[in-house]
Motif scaffolding. Structure first.
Motif, PDB file in Angstrom:
ATOM      1  N   THR A  25       1.066  -1.556  -0.277  1.00 15.76           N
ATOM      2  CA  THR A  25      -0.299   0.199  -0.177  1.00 15.76           C
ATOM      3  C   THR A  25       1.028   1.233  -0.119  1.00 15.76           C
ATOM      4  O   THR A  25       1.711   0.829   0.349  1.00 15.76           O
ATOM      5  N   GLN A  26       0.836   2.248  -0.082  1.00 14.72           N
ATOM      6  CA  GLN A  26       0.724   3.601  -1.103  1.00 14.72           C
ATOM      7  C   GLN A  26       1.808   4.379   0.787  1.00 14.72           C
ATOM      8  O   GLN A  26       2.603   4.882   1.006  1.00 14.72           O
ATOM      9  N   ASP A  27       1.187   3.593   2.071  1.00 15.49           N
ATOM     10  CA  ASP A  27       1.385   4.021   2.871  1.00 15.49           C
ATOM     11  C   ASP A  27       2.567   3.092   3.534  1.00 15.49           C
ATOM     12  O   ASP A  27       2.814   3.922   5.038  1.00 15.49           O
ATOM     13  N   GLN A  28       3.036   2.145   3.510  1.00 15.54           N
ATOM     14  CA  GLN A  28       4.514   1.299   3.376  1.00 15.54           C
ATOM     15  C   GLN A  28       5.765   2.400   3.050  1.00 15.54           C
ATOM     16  O   GLN A  28       5.930   2.698   2.285  1.00 15.54           O
ATOM     17  N   VAL A  29       6.497   1.602   3.508  1.00 15.31           N
ATOM     18  CA  VAL A  29       8.433   2.535   3.095  1.00 15.31           C
ATOM     19  C   VAL A  29       8.235   1.168   2.008  1.00 15.31           C
ATOM     20  O   VAL A  29       8.332   0.223   2.240  1.00 15.31           O
ATOM     21  N   GLN A  30       8.691   2.695   1.338  1.00 13.51           N
ATOM     22  CA  GLN A  30       9.614   1.541  -0.263  1.00 13.51           C
ATOM     23  C   GLN A  30      10.703   2.117  -0.564  1.00 13.51           C
ATOM     24  O   GLN A  30      11.156   3.095   0.011  1.00 13.51           O
TER      25      GLN A  30
END
Length: 371
Positions: free
Chosen positions: A7-12
């Motif tokens: 998801t976009q709210d995870q650190v990538q």
């Protein structure tokens, strides 16, 4: 069971991380009952450190202090040994660390968004594509010739306005052949002077071919050449991670800006200095390994193997799709070797008993090379 979607709210991590090949270190040998196991997968030498080197490590008493960030003692010792100015030497955590510093300094993505290109032979040292892409540059891989040598003509043809660095690995890891002085001189005459050329000589002490390129001479003659060397191989200090580059001040001044602070510990520095002080003994041990290499190569040639002409401390078996089968057969006799899927197998020269067992394995496996 499926993995949880990202998801976009995870650190990538950066997107390049997903594209990087994984560095595969040589595996230790699997135990086989009743047989002494040998590791021939990492190009380590089979000798422990010299007594003087061991003593230098044991006597270290300043582990609570940071090391000299410039490795001054080692650079002075290398200056005497190589007959080059100490200011032309930049140390790093092995030649891998030294190369990382070079690529981080001279290759990447520019402010206009265009990536620098780094040219190297392939297959060659498997860390090259990892380091190049980590720096933000674009890897340009030029297939080696059938005999495992660099295709210098194709490498020259690949040079364009975006080329920033060219890596030349001599002897080439994992195939083994050298580049000659004549080849490199001709190559450099055609390379633009604003392109950095790295001579990766990690295995230089094992070279016996008189036509081989002389890295120190070549760097002296060319402002755009960097020499890359290590204490991990011939000196047997792989665990201590100490290497270095040699280049002219116009290059080293920039490298020092990007160099990892304290990359070479005082333990590693003192061990390397002690090893250099006993260089004659170091080279005697190298001679014994070269003799073993020649014995192994002669035996394999007599059996009918067609292998590249190695000048390193390893041999290359171009087994293609039979690679995994040979690796399994080696494991069955307690030998760990380094397989490159569907390409070939690199086998380090080790203890005499290990080499004997490898020769016998090759005799029994010759059909793999002929099928």
């Amino acid at each position: 069971m499926t993995e949880n979607p990202v998801t976009q709210d995870q650190v990538q991590p950066r997107p390049v991380v997903a594209r990087l090949p994984k560095y595969a270190a040589g595996k230790p040998p699997a135990p086989v009952e009743g047989i002494t196991a040998y590791k021939l997968s990492s190009n380590e030498i089979p000798f422990g450190p010299l007594d003087t080197v061991h003593q230098a490590v044991v006597e270290q008493s300043s582990l609570n202090r940071y090391p000299d960030p410039l490795s001054s003692k080692l650079r002075e010792a290398l200056s005497d040994y190589l007959d080059v100015p100490a200011e032309d030497i930049v140390t790093g955590a092995g030649s891998l660390g030294a190369l990382t510093q070079i690529l981080t300094t001279f290759a990447g993505q520019n402010e206009d968004g265009i990536q620098d290109e780094v040219i190297y032979a392939w297959r060659s040292f498997e860390a090259y594509p990892i380091l190049v892409q980590s720096a933000g540059a674009l890897p340009v891989e030029i297939p080696v010739l059938e005999d495992g040598r660099h295709d210098l003509e194709a490498m020259i043809a690949a040079v364009n306005e975006n080329t920033s660095v060219i890596l030349l690995c001599t002897p080439n890891n994992p195939t083994g052949p050298i580049l000659t002085q004549a080849e490199v001189d001709d190559f450099l005459a055609r390379v633009p002077k604003n392109v950095l050329v790295v001579l990766d000589e990690a295995y230089i002490e094992f070279v016996r071919d008189e036509k081989s390129v002389d890295g120190v001479h070549t760097y002296n003659e060319h402002e755009n050449v960097v020499l890359l060397r290590t204490f991990s191989k011939a000196h047997g200090l792989a665990n201590l991670r100490v290497g270095y580059s040699v280049a002219h001040p116009a290059i080293t001044n920039h490298l020092r800006v990007m160099a990892t602070p304290f990359a070479v510990s005082s333990i590693a520095e003192d061990a390397a200095v002690a090893s250099l002080s006993q260089i004659d003994r170091v080279l005697e041990r190298v001679d014994s390994l070269v003799q073993e290499r020649e014995r192994v190569v002669a035996a394999l040639t007599e059996q009918g193997w067609k292998i590249p002409q190695t000048q390193a401390n390893f041999v290359w078996l171009p087994l293609g799709e039979k690679t995994s089968e040979f690796v399994e057969q080696a494991n069955a006799v307690a030998l760990s070797v380094r397989g490159f899927a569907n390409e070939g197998v690199r086998v380090s020269i080790g203890e005499v008993e290990a080499n004997d067992r490898f020769i016998e394995l090759c005799k029994e496996s010759l059909h793999l090379a002929q099928s």
